[in-house]
Design a protein around this motif. Sequence first.
Motif, PDB file in Angstrom:
ATOM      1  N   ASN A 217      29.882  37.337  41.960  1.00 50.36           N
ATOM      2  CA  ASN A 217      29.126  36.114  41.716  1.00 50.36           C
ATOM      3  C   ASN A 217      28.692  35.375  42.976  1.00 50.36           C
ATOM      4  O   ASN A 217      27.977  34.378  42.863  1.00 50.36           O
ATOM      5  N   VAL A 218      29.125  35.802  44.144  1.00 48.76           N
ATOM      6  CA  VAL A 218      28.758  35.064  45.350  1.00 48.76           C
ATOM      7  C   VAL A 218      27.270  35.199  45.649  1.00 48.76           C
ATOM      8  O   VAL A 218      26.684  34.336  46.325  1.00 48.76           O
ATOM      9  N   GLY A 219      26.626  36.248  45.156  1.00 45.43           N
ATOM     10  CA  GLY A 219      25.200  36.409  45.384  1.00 45.43           C
ATOM     11  C   GLY A 219      24.370  35.308  44.754  1.00 45.43           C
ATOM     12  O   GLY A 219      23.329  34.906  45.304  1.00 45.43           O
ATOM     13  N   TYR A 220      24.820  34.813  43.608  1.00 43.70           N
ATOM     14  CA  TYR A 220      24.110  33.699  42.959  1.00 43.70           C
ATOM     15  C   TYR A 220      24.142  32.452  43.827  1.00 43.70           C
ATOM     16  O   TYR A 220      23.116  31.781  44.023  1.00 43.70           O
ATOM     17  N   VAL A 221      25.305  32.134  44.374  1.00 47.22           N
ATOM     18  CA  VAL A 221      25.430  30.966  45.244  1.00 47.22           C
ATOM     19  C   VAL A 221      24.595  31.143  46.499  1.00 47.22           C
ATOM     20  O   VAL A 221      23.897  30.212  46.956  1.00 47.22           O
ATOM     21  N   ALA A 222      24.626  32.341  47.096  1.00 52.02           N
ATOM     22  CA  ALA A 222      23.843  32.597  48.300  1.00 52.02           C
ATOM     23  C   ALA A 222      22.350  32.461  48.023  1.00 52.02           C
ATOM     24  O   ALA A 222      21.599  31.947  48.855  1.00 52.02           O
ATOM     25  N   LEU A 223      21.907  32.912  46.864  1.00 50.71           N
ATOM     26  CA  LEU A 223      20.485  32.836  46.528  1.00 50.71           C
ATOM     27  C   LEU A 223      20.024  31.389  46.400  1.00 50.71           C
ATOM     28  O   LEU A 223      18.958  31.013  46.917  1.00 50.71           O
ATOM     29  N   ILE A 224      20.823  30.546  45.745  1.00 45.19           N
ATOM     30  CA  ILE A 224      20.449  29.135  45.579  1.00 45.19           C
ATOM     31  C   ILE A 224      20.485  28.416  46.928  1.00 45.19           C
ATOM     32  O   ILE A 224      19.578  27.628  47.252  1.00 45.19           O
ATOM     33  N   TYR A 225      21.500  28.676  47.721  1.00 41.17           N
ATOM     34  CA  TYR A 225      21.572  28.063  49.050  1.00 41.17           C
ATOM     35  C   TYR A 225      20.426  28.529  49.943  1.00 41.17           C
ATOM     36  O   TYR A 225      19.899  27.747  50.753  1.00 41.17           O
TER      37      TYR A 225
ATOM     38  N   PHE B  98      24.776  20.701  42.457  1.00 39.67           N
ATOM     39  CA  PHE B  98      24.358  21.568  41.347  1.00 39.67           C
ATOM     40  C   PHE B  98      25.249  22.801  41.256  1.00 39.67           C
ATOM     41  O   PHE B  98      25.696  23.194  40.160  1.00 39.67           O
ATOM     42  N   LEU B  99      25.526  23.434  42.393  1.00 41.49           N
ATOM     43  CA  LEU B  99      26.359  24.628  42.387  1.00 41.49           C
ATOM     44  C   LEU B  99      27.795  24.314  41.997  1.00 41.49           C
ATOM     45  O   LEU B  99      28.464  25.133  41.358  1.00 41.49           O
ATOM     46  N   ALA B 100      28.282  23.148  42.385  1.00 45.42           N
ATOM     47  CA  ALA B 100      29.654  22.770  42.018  1.00 45.42           C
ATOM     48  C   ALA B 100      29.805  22.699  40.507  1.00 45.42           C
ATOM     49  O   ALA B 100      30.826  23.134  39.944  1.00 45.42           O
ATOM     50  N   ILE B 101      28.809  22.175  39.813  1.00 43.65           N
ATOM     51  CA  ILE B 101      28.883  22.064  38.353  1.00 43.65           C
ATOM     52  C   ILE B 101      28.737  23.426  37.704  1.00 43.65           C
ATOM     53  O   ILE B 101      29.537  23.824  36.843  1.00 43.65           O
ATOM     54  N   THR B 102      27.711  24.179  38.098  1.00 39.96           N
ATOM     55  CA  THR B 102      27.449  25.455  37.430  1.00 39.96           C
ATOM     56  C   THR B 102      28.549  26.479  37.689  1.00 39.96           C
ATOM     57  O   THR B 102      28.979  27.188  36.763  1.00 39.96           O
ATOM     58  N   THR B 103      29.020  26.578  38.924  1.00 45.25           N
ATOM     59  CA  THR B 103      30.079  27.547  39.210  1.00 45.25           C
ATOM     60  C   THR B 103      31.406  27.140  38.581  1.00 45.25           C
ATOM     61  O   THR B 103      32.200  28.005  38.195  1.00 45.25           O
ATOM     62  N   LEU B 104      31.659  25.841  38.469  1.00 44.89           N
ATOM     63  CA  LEU B 104      32.880  25.392  37.797  1.00 44.89           C
ATOM     64  C   LEU B 104      32.863  25.782  36.326  1.00 44.89           C
ATOM     65  O   LEU B 104      33.858  26.301  35.794  1.00 44.89           O
ATOM     66  N   LEU B 105      31.751  25.546  35.663  1.00 49.18           N
ATOM     67  CA  LEU B 105      31.648  25.910  34.249  1.00 49.18           C
ATOM     68  C   LEU B 105      31.762  27.417  34.062  1.00 49.18           C
ATOM     69  O   LEU B 105      32.425  27.893  33.129  1.00 49.18           O
ATOM     70  N   THR B 106      31.131  28.187  34.944  1.00 50.34           N
ATOM     71  CA  THR B 106      31.184  29.640  34.824  1.00 50.34           C
ATOM     72  C   THR B 106      32.579  30.177  35.094  1.00 50.34           C
ATOM     73  O   THR B 106      33.052  31.093  34.400  1.00 50.34           O
TER      74      THR B 106
ATOM     75  N   THR C 189      40.239  28.932  39.345  1.00 51.22           N
ATOM     76  CA  THR C 189      39.023  28.110  39.422  1.00 51.22           C
ATOM     77  C   THR C 189      38.790  27.598  40.831  1.00 51.22           C
ATOM     78  O   THR C 189      37.670  27.683  41.365  1.00 51.22           O
ATOM     79  N   LEU C 190      39.821  27.054  41.460  1.00 51.22           N
ATOM     80  CA  LEU C 190      39.664  26.527  42.813  1.00 51.22           C
ATOM     81  C   LEU C 190      39.285  27.623  43.801  1.00 51.22           C
ATOM     82  O   LEU C 190      38.431  27.434  44.672  1.00 51.22           O
ATOM     83  N   ALA C 191      39.921  28.798  43.672  1.00 43.43           N
ATOM     84  CA  ALA C 191      39.644  29.885  44.608  1.00 43.43           C
ATOM     85  C   ALA C 191      38.234  30.432  44.421  1.00 43.43           C
ATOM     86  O   ALA C 191      37.528  30.701  45.404  1.00 43.43           O
ATOM     87  N   THR C 192      37.807  30.592  43.189  1.00 48.18           N
ATOM     88  CA  THR C 192      36.484  31.175  42.951  1.00 48.18           C
ATOM     89  C   THR C 192      35.366  30.176  43.230  1.00 48.18           C
ATOM     90  O   THR C 192      34.330  30.550  43.799  1.00 48.18           O
ATOM     91  N   VAL C 193      35.556  28.912  42.861  1.00 55.07           N
ATOM     92  CA  VAL C 193      34.510  27.919  43.104  1.00 55.07           C
ATOM     93  C   VAL C 193      34.425  27.576  44.590  1.00 55.07           C
ATOM     94  O   VAL C 193      33.346  27.634  45.204  1.00 55.07           O
ATOM     95  N   GLY C 194      35.549  27.211  45.194  1.00 52.03           N
ATOM     96  CA  GLY C 194      35.542  26.860  46.614  1.00 52.03           C
ATOM     97  C   GLY C 194      35.188  28.033  47.501  1.00 52.03           C
ATOM     98  O   GLY C 194      34.331  27.930  48.394  1.00 52.03           O
ATOM     99  N   GLY C 195      35.834  29.180  47.266  1.00 55.17           N
ATOM    100  CA  GLY C 195      35.536  30.350  48.078  1.00 55.17           C
ATOM    101  C   GLY C 195      34.120  30.843  47.885  1.00 55.17           C
ATOM    102  O   GLY C 195      33.459  31.251  48.845  1.00 55.17           O
ATOM    103  N   GLY C 196      33.626  30.800  46.652  1.00 57.10           N
ATOM    104  CA  GLY C 196      32.259  31.248  46.397  1.00 57.10           C
ATOM    105  C   GLY C 196      31.231  30.384  47.098  1.00 57.10           C
ATOM    106  O   GLY C 196      30.239  30.899  47.641  1.00 57.10           O
ATOM    107  N   MET C 197      31.443  29.070  47.135  1.00 62.42           N
ATOM    108  CA  MET C 197      30.473  28.187  47.783  1.00 62.42           C
ATOM    109  C   MET C 197      30.509  28.345  49.302  1.00 62.42           C
ATOM    110  O   MET C 197      29.465  28.322  49.962  1.00 62.42           O
ATOM    111  N   VAL C 198      31.682  28.528  49.871  1.00 59.63           N
ATOM    112  CA  VAL C 198      31.773  28.707  51.332  1.00 59.63           C
ATOM    113  C   VAL C 198      31.163  30.041  51.750  1.00 59.63           C
ATOM    114  O   VAL C 198      30.329  30.112  52.670  1.00 59.63           O
ATOM    115  N   ILE C 199      31.558  31.119  51.074  1.00 58.58           N
ATOM    116  CA  ILE C 199      31.018  32.434  51.426  1.00 58.58           C
ATOM    117  C   ILE C 199      29.523  32.504  51.132  1.00 58.58           C
ATOM    118  O   ILE C 199      28.741  33.085  51.898  1.00 58.58           O
TER     119      ILE C 199
END
Length: 324
Positions: free
Chosen positions: A200-208, A248-256, A109-119
């Motif tokens: 899944n990083v494309g979703y974060v990039a799109l919202i950002y 918003f991304l922290a909540i949604t990506t954590l749940l996913t 969870t930490l690797a996918t949420v934190g890494g996904g938001m940074v990338i």
Amino acid sequence: MTAGTRPAPTPGEVLPATASAAPPARPAPVQRKRRRPYRAWLLFLLFAGPNVALLVIFTYKPLLQSLQYSTLQWNIGSPVARPVGLGNYVDWFTDPTTPRIVTVTVIFTLATVGGGMVIGLLLALLLNRRLKFTGAARTIVVAPYVLSGVAVGLLWLFVFDPNFGVTSALLRMIGVTSPNWYTDPAWALVMIIVVYLWKNVGYVALIYLAALQSVPRDLVEAASIDGAGTLRSFRSIVLPLLGPTTFFLAITTLLTSLQSFDLIHAMTRGGPLGGTTTMMYQIYEEGFRSGRAGYSSAVATILFLALLLMTFVQLKYVDRKVHY
């Protein structure tokens, strides 16, 4: 002149209006006001009723049934269920494999949420620039997000193949031996994390990217006029304005991330040696492989309570710091 009779009016005298001459009350507007709430309720039921019914049938009812099953010792398909109270919860907390499963879940969870938001933020900053083929690049970045997780997992198995995969070929070019992605628990978890981020990083990039395009340009230009550099403007202006989006991304990506199942099932099936077994995958294994529906429901309830607690903490304390 008899009593009770009114004298004849003199010339020029104006008679007062009698009660019978008063205009009648108009109840129609009152009735219309009373009808408006009923019409509003009818419109609400018409538009929101189907959604509410679907939530009740497919979300809240299964949730309550899961809570009920977690107090039973029941195998799927068995007509008999024995009440055990909190026995399934006690078994999970005392199981020697529970610490390993929780550790794998936290690391993943930490690797996918934190890494996904940074990338994702770095990709959004890159895609926000006016470059050639920007539209094609945005499509390429977002495309993996809409692909099937099972298909993505099966394709990446060939990429990580130690003998014939692209990864092993690239590592051999620099004189490095390919790790045992399929047999080493640590490397198998790294493999799952890499594939999950790629998908899944494309979703974060799109919202950002949408949030970056809404940042007022006059603030950035005013900062540059005052002598602020690009990094200083990003840290002091852009990043704080991205606070609500980050929240918003922290909540949604954590749940996913905590509910990720398809990639793990397609690539490792929780192995090797339980190295990629998260709590979500344990729910599947206990419920559908071992047939312990009561124990599986207890694990699902624990995961639900953990998600509920983390979401509440984020909404209670973090939300105040990111919304102005």
